[in-house]
Design an enzyme around this catalytic site. Structure first.
Site, PDB file in Angstrom:
ATOM      1  N   ASP A 136      62.860  18.068  44.408  1.00  0.00           N
ATOM      2  CA  ASP A 136      61.606  18.792  44.552  1.00  0.00           C
ATOM      3  C   ASP A 136      60.770  18.452  43.298  1.00  0.00           C
ATOM      4  OD1 ASP A 136      59.834  20.938  45.415  1.00  0.00           O
ATOM      5  OD2 ASP A 136      60.668  22.088  43.760  1.00  0.00           O
ATOM      6  N   LEU A 137      59.474  18.687  43.342  1.00  0.00           N
ATOM      7  CA  LEU A 137      58.632  18.342  42.184  1.00  0.00           C
ATOM      8  C   LEU A 137      58.322  19.574  41.323  1.00  0.00           C
ATOM      9  CD1 LEU A 137      56.863  16.272  40.629  1.00  0.00           C
ATOM     10  CD2 LEU A 137      55.021  16.804  42.220  1.00  0.00           C
ATOM     11  N   ASP A 138      57.504  20.467  41.884  1.00  0.00           N
ATOM     12  CA  ASP A 138      57.065  21.628  41.111  1.00  0.00           C
ATOM     13  C   ASP A 138      58.253  22.544  40.817  1.00  0.00           C
ATOM     14  OD1 ASP A 138      54.498  20.687  41.320  1.00  0.00           O
ATOM     15  OD2 ASP A 138      53.920  22.017  42.943  1.00  0.00           O
ATOM     16  N   THR A 160      54.639  23.103  37.189  1.00  0.00           N
ATOM     17  CA  THR A 160      53.241  23.253  37.588  1.00  0.00           C
ATOM     18  C   THR A 160      52.966  24.635  38.173  1.00  0.00           C
ATOM     19  OG1 THR A 160      53.930  22.005  39.489  1.00  0.00           O
ATOM     20  CG2 THR A 160      52.518  20.860  37.950  1.00  0.00           C
ATOM     21  N   LYS A 169      56.242  29.918  45.422  1.00  0.00           N
ATOM     22  CA  LYS A 169      56.976  28.703  45.061  1.00  0.00           C
ATOM     23  C   LYS A 169      57.548  28.006  46.294  1.00  0.00           C
ATOM     24  CE  LYS A 169      58.053  29.731  40.304  1.00  0.00           C
ATOM     25  NZ  LYS A 169      59.077  29.984  39.285  1.00  0.00           N
ATOM     26  N   GLY A 170      57.235  26.733  46.414  1.00  0.00           N
ATOM     27  CA  GLY A 170      57.794  25.933  47.507  1.00  0.00           C
ATOM     28  C   GLY A 170      57.048  26.050  48.819  1.00  0.00           C
ATOM     29  N   VAL A 171      56.156  27.032  48.938  1.00  0.00           N
ATOM     30  CA  VAL A 171      55.442  27.189  50.213  1.00  0.00           C
ATOM     31  C   VAL A 171      54.091  26.452  50.152  1.00  0.00           C
ATOM     32  CG1 VAL A 171      56.591  29.388  50.684  1.00  0.00           C
ATOM     33  CG2 VAL A 171      54.307  29.402  49.718  1.00  0.00           C
ATOM     34  N   ARG A 207      50.078  25.299  50.476  1.00  0.00           N
ATOM     35  CA  ARG A 207      48.842  25.870  49.917  1.00  0.00           C
ATOM     36  C   ARG A 207      48.266  26.931  50.857  1.00  0.00           C
ATOM     37  NH1 ARG A 207      44.532  21.365  48.913  1.00  0.00           N
ATOM     38  NH2 ARG A 207      46.423  20.414  48.085  1.00  0.00           N
ATOM     39  N   SER A 225      58.562  16.959  48.193  1.00  0.00           N
ATOM     40  CA  SER A 225      57.715  18.060  47.705  1.00  0.00           C
ATOM     41  C   SER A 225      56.742  18.538  48.771  1.00  0.00           C
ATOM     42  CB  SER A 225      56.928  17.566  46.483  1.00  0.00           C
ATOM     43  OG  SER A 225      55.900  18.456  46.149  1.00  0.00           O
ATOM     44  N   ALA A 226      56.439  19.833  48.717  1.00  0.00           N
ATOM     45  CA  ALA A 226      55.434  20.404  49.634  1.00  0.00           C
ATOM     46  C   ALA A 226      54.019  20.098  49.157  1.00  0.00           C
ATOM     47  CB  ALA A 226      55.624  21.916  49.707  1.00  0.00           C
ATOM     48  N   SER A 227      53.899  19.593  47.936  1.00  0.00           N
ATOM     49  CA  SER A 227      52.565  19.461  47.339  1.00  0.00           C
ATOM     50  C   SER A 227      51.797  18.242  47.841  1.00  0.00           C
ATOM     51  CB  SER A 227      52.691  19.380  45.816  1.00  0.00           C
ATOM     52  OG  SER A 227      51.416  19.146  45.255  1.00  0.00           O
ATOM     53  N   LYS A 228      50.531  18.473  48.164  1.00  0.00           N
ATOM     54  CA  LYS A 228      49.648  17.369  48.542  1.00  0.00           C
ATOM     55  C   LYS A 228      49.157  16.648  47.287  1.00  0.00           C
ATOM     56  CE  LYS A 228      48.171  19.186  52.943  1.00  0.00           C
ATOM     57  NZ  LYS A 228      47.460  20.282  53.564  1.00  0.00           N
ATOM     58  N   ASN A 229      49.440  17.224  46.119  1.00  0.00           N
ATOM     59  CA  ASN A 229      49.029  16.613  44.854  1.00  0.00           C
ATOM     60  C   ASN A 229      50.174  15.868  44.170  1.00  0.00           C
ATOM     61  OD1 ASN A 229      46.245  17.699  44.675  1.00  0.00           O
ATOM     62  ND2 ASN A 229      47.301  19.672  44.675  1.00  0.00           N
ATOM     63  N   LYS A 288      58.529  23.906  54.083  1.00  0.00           N
ATOM     64  CA  LYS A 288      59.852  24.460  53.800  1.00  0.00           C
ATOM     65  C   LYS A 288      59.811  25.947  54.168  1.00  0.00           C
ATOM     66  CE  LYS A 288      60.117  21.427  49.746  1.00  0.00           C
ATOM     67  NZ  LYS A 288      60.045  21.319  48.281  1.00  0.00           N
ATOM     68  N   GLU A 290      66.355  21.916  43.879  1.00  0.00           N
ATOM     69  CA  GLU A 290      65.240  22.797  44.282  1.00  0.00           C
ATOM     70  C   GLU A 290      65.141  24.043  43.411  1.00  0.00           C
ATOM     71  OE1 GLU A 290      62.758  23.939  45.952  1.00  0.00           O
ATOM     72  OE2 GLU A 290      62.370  22.381  47.398  1.00  0.00           O
ATOM     73  N   ASP A 291      63.915  24.517  43.207  1.00  0.00           N
ATOM     74  CA  ASP A 291      63.726  25.756  42.433  1.00  0.00           C
ATOM     75  C   ASP A 291      63.264  26.916  43.308  1.00  0.00           C
ATOM     76  OD1 ASP A 291      61.104  24.696  42.890  1.00  0.00           O
ATOM     77  OD2 ASP A 291      60.372  26.109  41.394  1.00  0.00           O
TER      78      ASP A 291
HETATM   79  P1  B16 Z   1      49.550  21.791  46.730  1.00  0.00           P
HETATM   80  P2  B16 Z   1      57.100  21.754  45.501  1.00  0.00           P
HETATM   81  C1  B16 Z   1      54.930  23.219  46.090  1.00  0.00           C
HETATM   82  O1  B16 Z   1      55.520  22.115  45.470  1.00  0.00           O
HETATM   83  C2  B16 Z   1      54.752  24.392  45.131  1.00  0.00           C
HETATM   84  O2  B16 Z   1      56.014  24.901  44.729  1.00  0.00           O
HETATM   85  C3  B16 Z   1      53.983  25.497  45.813  1.00  0.00           C
HETATM   86  O3  B16 Z   1      53.784  26.574  44.932  1.00  0.00           O
HETATM   87  C4  B16 Z   1      52.640  24.934  46.309  1.00  0.00           C
HETATM   88  O4  B16 Z   1      51.923  25.938  47.015  1.00  0.00           O
HETATM   89  C5  B16 Z   1      52.909  23.726  47.211  1.00  0.00           C
HETATM   90  O5  B16 Z   1      53.653  22.766  46.521  1.00  0.00           O
HETATM   91  C6  B16 Z   1      51.642  23.096  47.717  1.00  0.00           C
HETATM   92  O6  B16 Z   1      50.983  22.495  46.633  1.00  0.00           O
HETATM   93  O7  B16 Z   1      48.531  22.878  46.774  1.00  0.00           O
HETATM   94  O8  B16 Z   1      49.518  20.950  45.485  1.00  0.00           O
HETATM   95  O9  B16 Z   1      49.569  20.951  47.993  1.00  0.00           O
HETATM   96  O10 B16 Z   1      57.786  22.851  44.755  1.00  0.00           O
HETATM   97  O11 B16 Z   1      57.500  21.655  46.976  1.00  0.00           O
HETATM   98  O12 B16 Z   1      57.135  20.419  44.788  1.00  0.00           O
HETATM   99 MG    MG Z   2      59.442  23.670  43.672  1.00  0.00          MG
END
Ligand code: B16
Ligand code: MG
Length: 224
Positions: free
Chosen positions: A8-10, A16, A44-46, A48, A113-117, A144, A168-169
């Site tokens: 996982d990233l964040d 972050t 966390k992990g969910v 945006r 990672s769930a993050s689009k960034n 997730k 994972e965190d």
């Molecule tokens: P973004 P991960 C997740 O990243 C974050 O834990 C979570 O808090 C955030 O809402 C999600 O990415 C979406 O992020 O807004 O950057 O697309 O923990 O799955 O790496």
């Molecule tokens: Mg995470």
């Protein structure tokens, strides 16, 4: 036999969550919703979109999809201001060494990672090259605890799900790993992540082979 490590990233590679919190806090303040640091755990992990729904639920508020999308868009602009200042100094302790150790020992490594960034963050912290596959919020449609992100990682690495372990965190991420039939190492405590198969406080000083041996022999193993 374990052949792939999925990160996982964040909260695992970088912290972050603090930037997500500051950006959401700005939006919540604007909406006069009481949003505290402890509430950030729920995000966390969910995704945006789901994060904003949770904030609206905390404030007992409702909004149209269009309005929600607009707030999410604005939150991301604020978040990107923080992300754009990130450097490799923000990689969490021991992560670089742990990933190098994994690669030296012929394990495949992926980001899930769930993050689009995620791609921007990896570029900023100069940590794109070690990953054999990167599956992020741009490549999945289900959040997730749906296992999609990790099953796509395994597929991209050419491995079976059960040949991968996940770091994972978040509780949602641990559940996603289990839903994919993968063992999950929780980066955190037993209290925060009661369902993880093992817990690590951080990667500093952790030997990849030793960790996999302990996990393989005794999936109920405690913190090492
Ligand atoms: P973004 P991960 C997740 O990243 C974050 O834990 C979570 O808090 C955030 O809402 C999600 O990415 C979406 O992020 O807004 O950057 O697309 O923990 O799955 O790496
Ligand atoms: Mg995470």
């Amino acid at each position: 036999m374990i052949k792939g490590l999925l990160f996982d990233l964040d909260g695992v590679i970088v912290d972050t969550a603090k930037y997500h919190y500051l950006a959401w806090k700005q939006i919540a303040d604007e909406l006069k919703i009481d949003f505290k640091l402890k509430d950030n755990e729920l995000l966390k992990g969910v995704s945006r979109e789901r994060s904003f729904e949770i904030i609206l639920e905390l404030g007992d508020r409702k909004m149209s999809r269009e309005e929600r999308n607009e707030y999410c868009r604005r939150k991301n602009i604020i978040y990107l201001e923080y992300i754009n200042k990130m450097t490799e100094e923000e990689i969490l302790p021991g992560v670089n060494e742990f990933i190098s150790d994994a690669k030296k020992n012929a394990y495949k490594v992926a980001l899930g990672s769930a993050s689009k960034n995620a791609s921007i963050i990896l570029t900023k912290i100069k940590l794109k090259d070690p990953f054999d596959a990167i599956i992020d919020g741009e490549k999945v449609s289900e959040a997730k605890p749906n296992p999609e992100v990790f099953t796509k990682c395994a597929c991209a690495l050419g491995l079976k799900n059960e040949e991968c372990i996940v770091f994972e965190d978040s509780a949602a991420g641990i559940q996603a790993a289990h839903n994919a039939n993968m063992l999950a190492v929780g980066i955190g405590t037993k209290e925060n992540l009661p369902k993880a198969d093992m817990h690590l406080y951080e990667f500093e000083g952790i030997n990849v082979q030793k960790l996999i041996d302990i996990l393989g022999e005794n999936p109920e193993a405690d913190t090492i």
